[in-house]
Scaffold this motif. Structure first.
Motif, PDB file in Angstrom:
ATOM      1  N   CYS A 178       0.847  -1.183   0.000  1.00 27.58           N
ATOM      2  CA  CYS A 178       0.000   0.000   0.000  1.00 27.58           C
ATOM      3  C   CYS A 178       0.885   1.237   0.000  1.00 27.58           C
ATOM      4  O   CYS A 178       1.145   1.820   1.054  1.00 27.58           O
ATOM      5  CB  CYS A 178      -0.909  -0.003   1.226  1.00 27.58           C
ATOM      6  N   PHE A 196      -4.406   6.416   6.126  1.00 30.01           N
ATOM      7  CA  PHE A 196      -5.312   6.798   5.048  1.00 30.01           C
ATOM      8  C   PHE A 196      -5.043   5.945   3.808  1.00 30.01           C
ATOM      9  O   PHE A 196      -3.933   5.470   3.608  1.00 30.01           O
ATOM     10  CB  PHE A 196      -5.127   8.278   4.713  1.00 30.01           C
ATOM     11  N   TRP A 197      -6.036   5.772   2.966  1.00 30.28           N
ATOM     12  CA  TRP A 197      -5.873   4.976   1.755  1.00 30.28           C
ATOM     13  C   TRP A 197      -6.753   5.538   0.643  1.00 30.28           C
ATOM     14  O   TRP A 197      -7.766   6.168   0.888  1.00 30.28           O
ATOM     15  CB  TRP A 197      -6.191   3.505   2.009  1.00 30.28           C
ATOM     16  N   HIS A 198      -6.311   5.316  -0.579  1.00 31.88           N
ATOM     17  CA  HIS A 198      -6.989   5.841  -1.771  1.00 31.88           C
ATOM     18  C   HIS A 198      -8.110   4.883  -2.161  1.00 31.88           C
ATOM     19  O   HIS A 198      -7.866   3.755  -2.567  1.00 31.88           O
ATOM     20  CB  HIS A 198      -5.983   5.978  -2.918  1.00 31.88           C
ATOM     21  N   GLN A 199      -9.339   5.347  -2.070  1.00 37.63           N
ATOM     22  CA  GLN A 199     -10.480   4.452  -2.282  1.00 37.63           C
ATOM     23  C   GLN A 199     -10.633   4.001  -3.725  1.00 37.63           C
ATOM     24  O   GLN A 199     -11.298   2.990  -3.988  1.00 37.63           O
ATOM     25  CB  GLN A 199     -11.764   5.143  -1.823  1.00 37.63           C
ATOM     26  N   ASN A 200     -10.018   4.696  -4.679  1.00 33.88           N
ATOM     27  CA  ASN A 200     -10.153   4.319  -6.085  1.00 33.88           C
ATOM     28  C   ASN A 200      -8.945   3.561  -6.621  1.00 33.88           C
ATOM     29  O   ASN A 200      -9.011   3.005  -7.724  1.00 33.88           O
ATOM     30  CB  ASN A 200     -10.375   5.568  -6.944  1.00 33.88           C
ATOM     31  N   GLN A 215      -6.588   1.761  -4.225  1.00 29.24           N
ATOM     32  CA  GLN A 215      -6.104   0.786  -3.262  1.00 29.24           C
ATOM     33  C   GLN A 215      -7.270   0.008  -2.670  1.00 29.24           C
ATOM     34  O   GLN A 215      -8.414   0.471  -2.692  1.00 29.24           O
ATOM     35  CB  GLN A 215      -5.319   1.489  -2.140  1.00 29.24           C
ATOM     36  N   GLU A 239      -9.342  -1.740   0.498  1.00 27.43           N
ATOM     37  CA  GLU A 239      -9.688  -1.160   1.794  1.00 27.43           C
ATOM     38  C   GLU A 239      -8.870  -1.711   2.953  1.00 27.43           C
ATOM     39  O   GLU A 239      -8.943  -1.175   4.066  1.00 27.43           O
ATOM     40  CB  GLU A 239     -11.174  -1.376   2.069  1.00 27.43           C
ATOM     41  N   CYS A 276      -5.831  -1.292   3.194  1.00 27.26           N
ATOM     42  CA  CYS A 276      -4.642  -0.454   3.274  1.00 27.26           C
ATOM     43  C   CYS A 276      -4.677   0.582   4.393  1.00 27.26           C
ATOM     44  O   CYS A 276      -3.749   1.378   4.509  1.00 27.26           O
ATOM     45  CB  CYS A 276      -4.411   0.247   1.940  1.00 27.26           C
ATOM     46  N   ASN A 327     -10.732   6.375   4.100  1.00 20.31           N
ATOM     47  CA  ASN A 327     -10.579   6.340   2.651  1.00 20.31           C
ATOM     48  C   ASN A 327     -10.703   7.738   2.070  1.00 20.31           C
ATOM     49  O   ASN A 327     -11.595   8.513   2.442  1.00 20.31           O
ATOM     50  CB  ASN A 327     -11.619   5.411   2.032  1.00 20.31           C
ATOM     51  N   SER A 380     -10.340  10.298  -1.612  1.00 18.97           N
ATOM     52  CA  SER A 380     -10.409  10.335  -3.065  1.00 18.97           C
ATOM     53  C   SER A 380      -9.667  11.576  -3.534  1.00 18.97           C
ATOM     54  O   SER A 380      -9.345  12.462  -2.741  1.00 18.97           O
ATOM     55  CB  SER A 380     -11.863  10.361  -3.540  1.00 18.97           C
ATOM     56  N   SER A 432      -4.698  -3.645   9.137  1.00 10.65           N
ATOM     57  CA  SER A 432      -5.517  -3.715   7.933  1.00 10.65           C
ATOM     58  C   SER A 432      -6.812  -4.431   8.244  1.00 10.65           C
ATOM     59  O   SER A 432      -6.848  -5.366   9.042  1.00 10.65           O
ATOM     60  CB  SER A 432      -4.764  -4.449   6.823  1.00 10.65           C
TER      61      SER A 432
END
Length: 302
Positions: free
Chosen positions: A29, A44-48, A50, A52, A54, A60, A62, A224
């Motif tokens: 990630c 934090f993670w990129h919803q488009n 990565q 979920e 991560c 999440n 965007s 995670s």
């Protein structure tokens, strides 16, 4: 006999790669940048881009117009102005479209007590209240002149400094939102409203409340949650995926600003597939050799 042994070995190799594939750790990630220079990473993670697993559930983000965006529980998207990983805080714009507006007007409340867990209202905010299009009001109060509409007046006050009056009765709408302390304390709310709102507001986050995640992070990994469910928890370490924590099997490397970076592990499935392909070629060659021997009477059944 040799052919039978070879086929048994191939079946065993195929079974091994299928079983071993289940133990492969989840994809790494990596941190990302929406385009405005803010480096974003765990929790934090990129919803488009990565999965979920991560980061934390509800963390999440965007990307919109090169800005990282966080959706709060009021279902509005808020651009992130800055993230401070050392003190676990982030600054968001309340109304990005009004940053350059000479006479901004706030349209809806921002209630931080309804934000997704574990984000919560930072002590670095003060709540500001707006009273719009009031038909009756206490005399001599400074008002927002650019919002005058005939005899109607609009006002803004910080919490704790609202004059006693029946505002609900005589004002068309009342809106409240948080603003960073220093902007309220050192700025002119009435004349410099636009500059005050540009400072945004802060949220802070806690380490995940569950003990399993705390143990994971304390051991150098990160938590995670597949499908956002605590029961689907696993800990990602620099040497691969573990059930609960890293147990000293390897430490996670931390890049600038404390962002976790997971090292890539060997692609065991790819290696297994390569070996399998080699064995298939060997089996094919073996088959044609035996067929050739049989054709010329050189093959003797065992």
């Amino acid at each position: 006999m040799g052919y039978s042994l070879l086929m048994m070995f191939l079946r065993f190799l195929l079974l091994y790669t299928s079983i071993n594939g289940d133990s492969i750790q989840e994809p790494a990630c990596p941190s990302f940048d929406c385009g405005n220079g803010i480096i974003i990473g765990y929790p934090f993670w990129h919803q488009n881009q990565q999965l979920e697993h991560c980061g934390y559930p509800g963390f999440n983000l965007s990307c919109n117009d090169q800005n990282p965006m966080l959706r709060l529980s009021d279902d509005y998207l808020y651009p992130i102005k800055d993230i401070n990983y050392s003190n676990k805080s982030l600054t968001l714009f309340a109304y990005p479209s009004l940053n350059s507006a000479p006479c901004p007007k706030i349209t809806h409340d921002i209630a931080l007590n309804t934000t997704p867990h574990p984000l919560f209202n930072s002590l670095g905010n003060k709540v500001v209240h707006f009273f719009y299009n009031c038909t009756l009001y206490p005399p001599s109060l400074p008002h927002i002149r650019c919002l005058e509409y005939g005899a109607k007046r609009s006002f803004v006050f910080k919490e704790g400094a609202i004059p006693e009056f029946d505002w609900d009765r005589y004002c068309a709408s009342i809106v409240a939102l948080p603003v960073i302390d220093e902007a309220v304390d050192h700025g002119d709310l009435v004349k410099g409203l636009g500059k005050v709102l540009q400072k945004g507001f802060k949220l802070t986050w806690n380490q995940a409340a569950d003990e399993v995640c705390q143990s994971c992070e304390a051991s150098g990994g990160f938590c995670s949650y597949r499908k956002g469910q605590p029961k689907n928890f696993f800990c990602i370490c620099s040497n691969g995926r573990q059930s609960f924590n890293c147990h000293g099997n390897g430490t996670t490397s931390y890049e600038e600003k404390g962002i976790v970076s997971i090292q890539e592990e060997p692609n065991y499935v790819g290696i297994g597939a390569l070996l399998l392909g080699g064995m298939v070629i060997m089996a094919t060659v073996f088959y044609f050799i035996q067929k050739k021997k049989k054709k010329f009477g050189l093959y003797k059944p065992v």
